[in-house]
Design an enzyme around this catalytic site. Structure first.
Site, short mmCIF file in Angstrom:
data_model
loop_
_atom_site.label_atom_id
_atom_site.label_comp_id
_atom_site.label_asym_id
_atom_site.label_seq_id
_atom_site.Cartn_x
_atom_site.Cartn_y
_atom_site.Cartn_z
N SER A 135 -82.61 -118.41 61.29
CA SER A 135 -82.05 -119.76 61.32
C SER A 135 -80.54 -119.63 61.48
O SER A 135 -79.97 -118.59 61.12
CB SER A 135 -82.35 -120.47 59.99
OG SER A 135 -81.52 -121.61 59.83
N TYR A 155 -83.26 -121.29 50.72
CA TYR A 155 -83.53 -121.16 52.15
C TYR A 155 -82.45 -120.31 52.83
O TYR A 155 -82.75 -119.37 53.58
CB TYR A 155 -83.60 -122.56 52.78
CG TYR A 155 -83.98 -122.57 54.24
CD1 TYR A 155 -85.32 -122.54 54.63
CD2 TYR A 155 -83.01 -122.63 55.24
CE1 TYR A 155 -85.68 -122.56 55.97
CE2 TYR A 155 -83.36 -122.65 56.58
CZ TYR A 155 -84.70 -122.63 56.94
OH TYR A 155 -85.05 -122.64 58.28
P1 NAD Z 1 -93.00 -126.40 60.43
O1 NAD Z 1 -93.03 -126.91 59.05
O2 NAD Z 1 -93.44 -127.30 61.55
O3 NAD Z 1 -93.81 -125.03 60.57
C1 NAD Z 1 -93.82 -124.07 59.57
C2 NAD Z 1 -95.15 -123.35 59.64
O4 NAD Z 1 -95.18 -122.30 58.66
C3 NAD Z 1 -96.32 -124.27 59.35
O5 NAD Z 1 -97.39 -123.97 60.22
C4 NAD Z 1 -96.68 -123.90 57.91
O6 NAD Z 1 -98.02 -124.17 57.58
C5 NAD Z 1 -96.41 -122.40 57.97
N1 NAD Z 1 -96.37 -121.79 56.65
C6 NAD Z 1 -95.71 -122.19 55.55
N2 NAD Z 1 -95.98 -121.37 54.52
C7 NAD Z 1 -96.84 -120.43 54.99
C8 NAD Z 1 -97.49 -119.31 54.41
N3 NAD Z 1 -97.31 -119.00 53.11
N4 NAD Z 1 -98.30 -118.55 55.18
C9 NAD Z 1 -98.50 -118.86 56.49
N5 NAD Z 1 -97.91 -119.92 57.08
C10 NAD Z 1 -97.09 -120.69 56.33
O7 NAD Z 1 -91.48 -125.95 60.67
P2 NAD Z 1 -90.79 -125.24 61.93
O8 NAD Z 1 -89.52 -125.94 62.13
O9 NAD Z 1 -91.71 -125.06 63.06
O10 NAD Z 1 -90.43 -123.83 61.26
C11 NAD Z 1 -90.82 -122.58 61.81
C12 NAD Z 1 -89.78 -121.52 61.47
O11 NAD Z 1 -88.55 -121.87 62.13
C13 NAD Z 1 -89.45 -121.40 59.98
O12 NAD Z 1 -89.29 -120.04 59.65
C14 NAD Z 1 -88.14 -122.15 59.86
O13 NAD Z 1 -87.36 -121.66 58.79
C15 NAD Z 1 -87.50 -121.81 61.20
N6 NAD Z 1 -86.43 -122.72 61.59
C16 NAD Z 1 -86.68 -124.01 61.91
C17 NAD Z 1 -85.62 -124.83 62.27
C18 NAD Z 1 -85.80 -126.28 62.66
O14 NAD Z 1 -84.79 -126.95 62.88
N7 NAD Z 1 -87.00 -126.78 62.77
C19 NAD Z 1 -84.32 -124.32 62.31
C20 NAD Z 1 -84.11 -123.00 61.97
C21 NAD Z 1 -85.17 -122.20 61.61
#
Ligand code: NAD
Length: 269
Positions: A154, A167
């Site tokens: 991130s 986080y």
């Molecule tokens: P999201 O909530 O749509 O997806 C997260 C996924 O992780 C979901 O499918 C959830 O069920 C899964 N998950 C959570 N705990 C879990 C576990 N214990 N075992 C297996 N799966 C698990 O959010 P997203 O935005 O798609 O996030 C995906 C990644 O991207 C994350 O690591 C997040 O930190 C990172 N990220 C997202 C953003 C953003 O702006 N959306 C920015 C920076 C980083």
């Protein structure tokens, strides 16, 4: 947009692949010719929909339920991948979550949950995937590398984030874990890299984009003046996993519309 043979014959495991960035990445890997394991921890129906979408692209896909923070479940997930597809070439350690609170209200349980999933989960998946990469070694017709790991980090691996100490700490940890693994595994032809997304429109950060006021505030942080789509990250992941990027080792690719360019300094400072 994706050359459909870029990952031809490769086997990919994407964690947290039934939502947001993971879902888009799993589908994009399929579009590029990879067979894909769609990991999920809850929401079987959505995971099965992703599997059907990937299969419709003419490659194989299976859904696998596992909590990435549980060692036994991660071991079983990688074993299942090898049973289904014969081997594993690409791990996208994407699963992650937020449990936000100001410091004085940040319970140990919230701190621990985020570290367990976001950091320990990536460690466990990387360890188990690497065992298979090293067992099999390089197959030159498939890829120049024995394996590719992409850690979903991130912008908060470098931008401190008040009210999100768990986080931000987990993502800072992901950076050092990724770089250390990259250094350790490069001689064995395993490429470890990370993607650091900026603000991508997914369920994890709904509050930051789902009202006009919130979106306006968010856009002030993004020089490129748009909120990112999951597809922006998925395309970067496909490229990074492919041999197009074979010499990229231990890098964090920021896919953030310029969020890490300190936009406040464009008019101040
Ligand atoms: P999201 O909530 O749509 O997806 C997260 C996924 O992780 C979901 O499918 C959830 O069920 C899964 N998950 C959570 N705990 C879990 C576990 N214990 N075992 C297996 N799966 C698990 O959010 P997203 O935005 O798609 O996030 C995906 C990644 O991207 C994350 O690591 C997040 O930190 C990172 N990220 C997202 C953003 C953003 O702006 N959306 C920015 C920076 C980083």
């Amino acid at each position: 947009m994706i050359p459909d043979q870029l990952l031809k014959g490769q086997k990919a495991l994407v964690t947290g692949a039934n939502s947001g960035i993971g879902k888009a990445t799993a589908v994009a890997m399929g579009r590029a010719g990879a067979d894909v394991v769609v990991n999920y921890v809850a929401g079987r129906e959505e995971a099965e929909k992703v599997v059907e979408e990937i299969k419709s692209l003419g490659v194989r896909a299976v859904a696998h339920e596992a909590d990435v923070s549980d060692e036994d479940q991660v071991v079983a997930m990688v074993n299942r991948t090898v049973e289904e597809f014969g081997t594993l070439d690409i791990l996208v350690a994407n699963a992650g979550l937020q449990r936000d609170a100001p410091l004085t209200e940040m319970t140990l349980a919230r701190w621990q949950k985020v570290l367990d999933v976001n950091l320990t989960g990536q460690f466990l998946c990387a360890r188990e995937a690497t065992k298979e990469f090293l067992r099999r070694g390089v197959v030159p017709e498939v890829s120049r590398a024995a394996g590719k790991i992409i850690c979903m980090s991130s912008v908060h691996q470098v931008i401190p984030w008040a009210g999100h100490v768990n986080y931000a700490s987990s993502k800072g940890g992901v950076q050092m874990m990724m770089e250390t693994l990259a250094q350790e595994l490069a001689p064995k032809k395993v490429r470890v890299n990370a993607i650091a997304p900026g603000a991508i429109q997914t369920p994890i950060n709904r509050g930051a984009w789902d009202t006009p006021e919130a979106r306006e505030d968010l856009l002030k942080l993004i020089p490129y003046d748009r909120v990112g789509d999951p597809e922006d990250i998925a395309l970067a992941a496909v490229a990074l996993a492919s041999d197009l990027m074979d010499y990229v080792v231990g890098a964090t690719l920021f896919v953030d519309g310029g969020m890490t360019l300190f936009p406040g300094f464009a008019t101040g400072g």
